[in-house]
Design a protein around this motif. Structure first.
Motif, PDB file in Angstrom:
ATOM      1  N   UNK A   1       6.890   5.608  -0.624  1.00  0.00           N
ATOM      2  CA  UNK A   1       5.883   5.301  -1.663  1.00  0.00           C
ATOM      3  C   UNK A   1       6.696   4.606  -2.666  1.00  0.00           C
ATOM      4  N   UNK A   2       7.896   3.822  -2.310  1.00  0.00           N
ATOM      5  CA  UNK A   2       8.491   3.031  -3.324  1.00  0.00           C
ATOM      6  C   UNK A   2       7.389   1.690  -3.788  1.00  0.00           C
ATOM      7  N   UNK A   3       7.241   1.230  -2.693  1.00  0.00           N
ATOM      8  CA  UNK A   3       6.198  -0.090  -3.082  1.00  0.00           C
ATOM      9  C   UNK A   3       5.337  -0.397  -1.879  1.00  0.00           C
ATOM     10  N   UNK A   4       4.309   0.222  -1.628  1.00  0.00           N
ATOM     11  CA  UNK A   4       3.418  -0.109  -0.583  1.00  0.00           C
ATOM     12  C   UNK A   4       2.394  -1.266  -0.981  1.00  0.00           C
ATOM     13  N   UNK A   5       2.600  -1.938  -1.763  1.00  0.00           N
ATOM     14  CA  UNK A   5       1.587  -2.926  -2.218  1.00  0.00           C
ATOM     15  C   UNK A   5       1.696  -4.023  -1.072  1.00  0.00           C
ATOM     16  N   UNK A   6       0.427  -4.659  -1.144  1.00  0.00           N
ATOM     17  CA  UNK A   6       0.227  -5.858  -0.066  1.00  0.00           C
ATOM     18  C   UNK A   6       0.105  -5.272   1.167  1.00  0.00           C
ATOM     19  N   UNK A   7      -0.038  -3.915   1.245  1.00  0.00           N
ATOM     20  CA  UNK A   7      -0.370  -3.180   2.565  1.00  0.00           C
ATOM     21  C   UNK A   7       1.014  -2.809   3.381  1.00  0.00           C
ATOM     22  N   UNK A   8       2.098  -2.899   2.623  1.00  0.00           N
ATOM     23  CA  UNK A   8       3.360  -2.767   3.447  1.00  0.00           C
ATOM     24  C   UNK A   8       3.504  -1.309   3.699  1.00  0.00           C
ATOM     25  N   UNK A   9       3.645  -1.045   4.869  1.00  0.00           N
ATOM     26  CA  UNK A   9       3.726   0.749   5.085  1.00  0.00           C
ATOM     27  C   UNK A   9       5.002   0.907   5.953  1.00  0.00           C
ATOM     28  N   UNK A  10       5.914   0.234   5.934  1.00  0.00           N
ATOM     29  CA  UNK A  10       7.397   0.593   6.394  1.00  0.00           C
ATOM     30  C   UNK A  10       8.269   0.861   5.296  1.00  0.00           C
ATOM     31  N   UNK A  11       7.854   1.370   4.083  1.00  0.00           N
ATOM     32  CA  UNK A  11       8.877   1.734   3.179  1.00  0.00           C
ATOM     33  C   UNK A  11       9.730   2.631   3.435  1.00  0.00           C
ATOM     34  N   UNK A  12      11.074   2.729   3.154  1.00  0.00           N
ATOM     35  CA  UNK A  12      12.006   3.518   3.632  1.00  0.00           C
ATOM     36  C   UNK A  12      12.808   3.291   4.774  1.00  0.00           C
ATOM     37  N   UNK A  13      12.786   2.000   5.259  1.00  0.00           N
ATOM     38  CA  UNK A  13      13.330   1.491   6.293  1.00  0.00           C
ATOM     39  C   UNK A  13      14.804   1.371   6.315  1.00  0.00           C
TER      40      UNK A  13
END
Length: 219
Positions: A23-35
């Motif tokens: 949930x840190x920064x899912x902007x612009x459709x980024x769905x790999x947060x926490x990698x």
């Protein structure tokens, strides 16, 4: 004179967005947060301990500041060392917004203020996150050192450490080490890009038409 250090976690394809959590920064459709967490190891932890195990201030863009301000003052006691150090240090926040900076010891600045801050007295200044700052600071020759921690993962898209507007610069590698999954390299900017042919470039009967096509925009 203070030292400004950029310290970034990046993927092999140069992405630095949302390393800390989904949930840190899912902007612009980024769905790999926490990698980062699945790839982190003891060497990575040791690098962070060395980086943050001394006095420092932070230089942050507004979005990274908002992420940090919503997490670190409320972090659990098992993270007290970093939580308390982040609380104590001065947070220089590059922002044009008039929204208040409610985290203690936070100071609103513009990118044009950084040179004066750097010229003053105080501890090293560490950049965390804040991908939009790198092109602007490099353009002004304000970054002294870059610590790039590269992980073996391809994220495909997302915010990059060196995005739009990054100036051409040559850097010198001054240190490197490999720790498990992480390649940790430290660089210093040294000046403009210098070009030179690897070998003498003769113009052959095949090269001349290629050059002509490029000149006409058809290659």
């Amino acid at each position: 004179m203070r030292t400004i250090i950029g310290a970034a976690f990046v993927s092999l394809d140069g992405i630095m967005q949302a390393p800390g959590g989904p949930t840190e920064d899912p902007t612009q459709g980024f769905d790999h947060g926490g990698w980062v967490a699945p790839l982190a190891d003891e060497g990575f932890g040791a690098e962070l301990d060395e980086l943050f195990g001394r006095d420092y201030d932070l230089l942050l863009g507004r979005r990274t500041y908002d992420i940090f301000a919503a997490y670190w003052p409320y972090a659990p006691d098992e993270m007290a060392d970093m939580r308390d150090a982040f609380d104590r240090c001065t947070k220089y926040v590059v922002t044009g917004s008039d929204s208040p900076l409610e985290w203690q010891n936070s100071r609103k600045v513009s990118i044009d203020d950084i040179a004066d801050i750097k010229a003053g007295d105080g501890p090293d200044i560490i950049i965390q996150g804040s991908s939009t700052l790198y092109p602007q600071l490099l353009e002004r020759d304000l970054i002294d050192r870059l610590i790039v921690m590269t992980f073996p993962i391809l994220l495909g898209s997302g915010k990059r450490m060196f995005g739009d507007g990054t100036p051409a610069r040559t850097l010198r590698k001054i240190a490197d080490r490999v720790s498990g999954n992480t390649v940790i390299a430290t660089y210093e900017p040294v000046g403009p890009v210098v070009t030179q042919a690897i070998a003498e470039q003769a113009t052959s009967e095949r090269e001349r038409p290629r050059q002509d096509l490029m000149a006409r925009g058809h290659w």
